[in-house]
Design an enzyme around this catalytic site. Structure first.
Site, PDB file in Angstrom:
ATOM      1  N   ASP A 198       0.837  -1.195   0.000  1.00 34.16           N
ATOM      2  CA  ASP A 198       0.000   0.000   0.000  1.00 34.16           C
ATOM      3  C   ASP A 198       0.879   1.254   0.000  1.00 34.16           C
ATOM      4  O   ASP A 198       1.886   1.301  -0.698  1.00 34.16           O
ATOM      5  CB  ASP A 198      -0.923  -0.046   1.231  1.00 34.16           C
ATOM      6  CG  ASP A 198      -2.248   0.642   0.998  1.00 34.16           C
ATOM      7  OD1 ASP A 198      -2.273   1.881   1.006  1.00 34.16           O
ATOM      8  OD2 ASP A 198      -3.260  -0.053   0.819  1.00 34.16           O
ATOM      9  N   PRO A 206       1.398   3.929  18.202  1.00 35.57           N
ATOM     10  CA  PRO A 206       1.424   3.156  19.449  1.00 35.57           C
ATOM     11  C   PRO A 206       0.558   1.905  19.423  1.00 35.57           C
ATOM     12  O   PRO A 206       0.772   1.002  20.234  1.00 35.57           O
ATOM     13  CB  PRO A 206       0.912   4.158  20.505  1.00 35.57           C
ATOM     14  CG  PRO A 206       0.216   5.228  19.730  1.00 35.57           C
ATOM     15  CD  PRO A 206       0.923   5.314  18.420  1.00 35.57           C
ATOM     16  N   ASP A 207      -0.415   1.837  18.510  1.00 37.36           N
ATOM     17  CA  ASP A 207      -1.264   0.647  18.419  1.00 37.36           C
ATOM     18  C   ASP A 207      -0.785  -0.325  17.351  1.00 37.36           C
ATOM     19  O   ASP A 207      -1.432  -1.344  17.109  1.00 37.36           O
ATOM     20  CB  ASP A 207      -2.709   1.061  18.128  1.00 37.36           C
ATOM     21  CG  ASP A 207      -3.722   0.286  18.968  1.00 37.36           C
ATOM     22  OD1 ASP A 207      -3.304  -0.571  19.759  1.00 37.36           O
ATOM     23  OD2 ASP A 207      -4.929   0.549  18.827  1.00 37.36           O
ATOM     24  N   ASP A 244      13.015   2.707   3.844  1.00 38.39           N
ATOM     25  CA  ASP A 244      12.039   3.239   4.793  1.00 38.39           C
ATOM     26  C   ASP A 244      10.632   3.271   4.195  1.00 38.39           C
ATOM     27  O   ASP A 244      10.351   4.083   3.315  1.00 38.39           O
ATOM     28  CB  ASP A 244      12.443   4.651   5.219  1.00 38.39           C
ATOM     29  CG  ASP A 244      11.573   5.175   6.355  1.00 38.39           C
ATOM     30  OD1 ASP A 244      10.742   4.399   6.876  1.00 38.39           O
ATOM     31  OD2 ASP A 244      11.722   6.348   6.725  1.00 38.39           O
ATOM     32  N   HIS A 251      -3.512   5.681   4.092  1.00 38.00           N
ATOM     33  CA  HIS A 251      -4.278   4.528   3.621  1.00 38.00           C
ATOM     34  C   HIS A 251      -3.671   3.212   4.108  1.00 38.00           C
ATOM     35  O   HIS A 251      -4.374   2.337   4.621  1.00 38.00           O
ATOM     36  CB  HIS A 251      -4.352   4.564   2.094  1.00 38.00           C
ATOM     37  CG  HIS A 251      -5.315   3.608   1.481  1.00 38.00           C
ATOM     38  ND1 HIS A 251      -4.951   2.338   1.090  1.00 38.00           N
ATOM     39  CD2 HIS A 251      -6.628   3.739   1.172  1.00 38.00           C
ATOM     40  CE1 HIS A 251      -5.996   1.732   0.551  1.00 38.00           C
ATOM     41  NE2 HIS A 251      -7.036   2.554   0.593  1.00 38.00           N
ATOM     42  N   ASN A 265      -4.409  -4.015  24.777  1.00 36.94           N
ATOM     43  CA  ASN A 265      -3.301  -3.215  25.303  1.00 36.94           C
ATOM     44  C   ASN A 265      -3.780  -1.892  25.895  1.00 36.94           C
ATOM     45  O   ASN A 265      -2.978  -1.018  26.196  1.00 36.94           O
ATOM     46  CB  ASN A 265      -2.274  -2.938  24.198  1.00 36.94           C
ATOM     47  CG  ASN A 265      -2.827  -2.066  23.075  1.00 36.94           C
ATOM     48  OD1 ASN A 265      -4.040  -1.950  22.923  1.00 36.94           O
ATOM     49  ND2 ASN A 265      -1.949  -1.488  22.278  1.00 36.94           N
ATOM     50  N   ILE A 269      -7.827   0.644  19.345  1.00 36.65           N
ATOM     51  CA  ILE A 269      -8.670  -0.399  18.772  1.00 36.65           C
ATOM     52  C   ILE A 269      -7.982  -1.754  18.897  1.00 36.65           C
ATOM     53  O   ILE A 269      -6.844  -1.858  19.357  1.00 36.65           O
ATOM     54  CB  ILE A 269      -8.970  -0.119  17.295  1.00 36.65           C
ATOM     55  CG1 ILE A 269      -7.667  -0.175  16.473  1.00 36.65           C
ATOM     56  CG2 ILE A 269      -9.675   1.232  17.122  1.00 36.65           C
ATOM     57  CD1 ILE A 269      -7.873  -0.205  14.977  1.00 36.65           C
ATOM     58  N   TYR A 363      -7.810 -11.151 -11.666  1.00 34.05           N
ATOM     59  CA  TYR A 363      -6.922 -12.170 -12.217  1.00 34.05           C
ATOM     60  C   TYR A 363      -7.408 -13.544 -11.769  1.00 34.05           C
ATOM     61  O   TYR A 363      -7.601 -13.792 -10.573  1.00 34.05           O
ATOM     62  CB  TYR A 363      -5.478 -11.968 -11.743  1.00 34.05           C
ATOM     63  CG  TYR A 363      -4.815 -10.729 -12.303  1.00 34.05           C
ATOM     64  CD1 TYR A 363      -4.906 -10.409 -13.652  1.00 34.05           C
ATOM     65  CD2 TYR A 363      -4.083  -9.891 -11.475  1.00 34.05           C
ATOM     66  CE1 TYR A 363      -4.290  -9.269 -14.169  1.00 34.05           C
ATOM     67  CE2 TYR A 363      -3.459  -8.756 -11.982  1.00 34.05           C
ATOM     68  CZ  TYR A 363      -3.575  -8.452 -13.321  1.00 34.05           C
ATOM     69  OH  TYR A 363      -2.966  -7.326 -13.830  1.00 34.05           O
ATOM     70  N   SER A 416     -11.208  -1.367   0.069  1.00 39.75           N
ATOM     71  CA  SER A 416      -9.879  -1.275   0.691  1.00 39.75           C
ATOM     72  C   SER A 416      -9.908  -1.687   2.150  1.00 39.75           C
ATOM     73  O   SER A 416      -8.930  -2.218   2.674  1.00 39.75           O
ATOM     74  CB  SER A 416      -9.350   0.160   0.607  1.00 39.75           C
ATOM     75  OG  SER A 416      -8.952   0.492  -0.688  1.00 39.75           O
TER      76      SER A 416
END
Length: 474
Positions: A198, A206-207, A244, A251, A265, A269, A363, A416
């Site tokens: 992507d 953090p998540d 990187d 997205h 945690n 979410i 495909y 997506s």
């Protein structure tokens, strides 16, 4: 000086003082006031009409696959004779090269010239790929509710209707993927790697940070004949051919959170997997544009890492176009040969892809799973493509809450968003049945769906993905 002149000069002096005071106040306001508010698109993604084009959007390269038996020396002779240059060789597909036309001609004309040669199997221009997700509500912060289930403890779980649908916000009770039941058996495994192909991933979120793949010391850095050594610490950036893969669009980060935001945690979410390894792959730039050449390079990278010993089993691909690329098809086929499932978004044009194909989801390959999107009322989303033959199953994809850049969270809609739900379920399955082949994994996903009347004649399985049944819990 008469009285009238004195009055006039006094008035003039007062006007000068007032003007100076006004200018001074304006300067203070400019210093103290925050910058003006700039409206952003409702979907949270960059405005595709106003965004600056990505540097690679106007790619002039072509993709050429030479027939078996054509040596690299002969390839060099052909390209030199046309004043062209080999940019890269795609190692996973025999005879496939990226070629740069140094005369800056129309790429389609250059491709046609190559295609007419007896040594060439096919040649094609590099095509642009643009993100096309439909609008969704803006940030949902401020009206989150507790799920009431106590498991896991992520505070925004109550808004994740795809995982737990209790009818919130006019949804349909239990119109979800059965995540709570699936989690009773498995919450995922950090031995399973899912590549998110992507715009990259914000690996500092953090998540997400705990679930980001890092190249182990036992695996050597990525070597490419033309790129040299790439120290792929956290994945691959095909946009700049660098190490990187930091997301500058949002997205990819959104898709990654759906697959595997860290669960239980106390933060934000929960992903479909609480534990998983997410491999960031960047081929889409900040403005939402990529191209087939960069997508192919990134998939080639994944195949190389798989052969080097990285347990990457799934590629999640939330993008596409209506232009068929034989080169892209070939490299996805090679990913399947390497044991990698390719989960692809069906597209957002409300179109029947049996009649108007959308690639790569259309495909006809044994490792491809094409995904349509559903809303919280268990209906096929109005924007979603469909196809009784070419789309295989559906998943929640409207108003999906997930991770965003700089530690944020946002809702977004599109096939997506449905695609990483299925990729996440595939990873859950592999956490309990690690030795499944691509064929077996695909059959498990399609054979364990919840049959939904709204999907009859719309997707080949007739159903919505069910995580609980897929991992073996009825």
């Amino acid at each position: 000086m008469n009285r009238q002149n004195i009055v006039w000069h006094l008035m003039l002096a007062l006007m000068v003082v007032a003007a100076a005071a006004f200018v001074g106040q304006m300067r203070r306001w400019q210093t103290e006031q925050p910058p003006p508010f700039i409206e952003t698109p409702r979907a949270g993604f960059p405005d595709r009409e106003r965004a600056e084009p990505d540097a690679h959007r106007e790619a002039k390269d072509i993709l050429v696959r030479f027939r078996a038996g054509t040596s690299e020396e002969r390839v060099e002779e052909i390209t030199d004779s046309l004043n062209d240059e080999v940019d890269d060789r795609i190692e996973s597909v025999a005879g496939l090269f990226e070629i740069d036309d140094r005369d800056d001609e129309d790429p389609r004309e250059v491709a046609a010239r190559y295609a007419a040669m007896p040594e060439v199997e096919y040649a094609e221009a590099v095509e642009t790929i643009a993100l096309d997700d439909p609008p969704a509500p803006s940030s949902i912060a401020g009206h989150l509710n507790d799920s009431g289930v106590g498991l896991p403890n992520d505070p925004m779980l109550g808004e994740q209707w795809a995982l737990i649908n209790k009818g919130q916000r006019e949804g349909k009770d239990k119109a979800d993927i059965g995540a709570l039941t699936a989690w009773q058996r498995t919450q995922g495994s950090d031995s399973v790697v899912v590549a998110v192909l992507d715009s990259g991933v914000d690996y500092t979120h953090p998540d997400l940070s705990e679930n980001i793949w890092t190249r182990p010391d036992s695996v050597a850095p990525y070597e490419d004949e033309h790129l040299g050594t790439v120290d792929d610490v956290r994945g691959f950036n095909a946009v700049e051919n660098a190490r990187d893969p930091m997301d500058e669009n949002g997205h990819g980060t959104h898709c990654a959170g759906i697959v595997g935001a860290v669960g239980n945690n106390g933060e934000g979410i929960a992903g479909v997997n609480w534990k998983v390894e997410i491999m960031p792959l960047k081929f889409i730039g900040s403005g939402g544009f990529g191209n087939t050449k960069d997508a192919i390079e990134a998939i080639n990278y994944v195949i190389d890492r798989k052969r080097a010993g990285v347990n990457v089993r799934v590629i999640s691909a939330s993008w596409g176009s209506t232009v068929r690329s034989r080169a892209l098809q070939d490299v996805i086929r090679k990913a399947g040969d390497a044991g990698i499932l390719f989960v692809a978004a069906a597209g957002n044009s409300s179109a029947d892809t049996d009649r108007r194909p959308h690639y790569p989801s259309s495909y006809d390959l044994p490792n491809v799973v094409a995904v349509a999107a559903m809303n919280r009322r268990d209906e096929l989303a109005g924007f979603s493509n469909y196809g009784a033959k070419s789309v295989h199953l559906a998943a929640p994809g409207a108003e999906i809450l997930s991770t965003w850049l700089k530690g944020d969270y946002r809702e977004a809609s599109g096939t997506s968003m449905a695609t990483p739900v299925v990729s996440g379920v595939a990873a859950l399955v592999l956490s309990v049945d690690a030795d499944l082949s691509v064929k077996e994994l695909r059959e498990r996903l399609l054979g364990s769906v919840d049959k939904v009347d709204a999907l009859n004649g719309k997707v080949s399985s007739g159903g919505r993905v069910n995580a609980a049944r897929a991992v073996g819990v009825d």
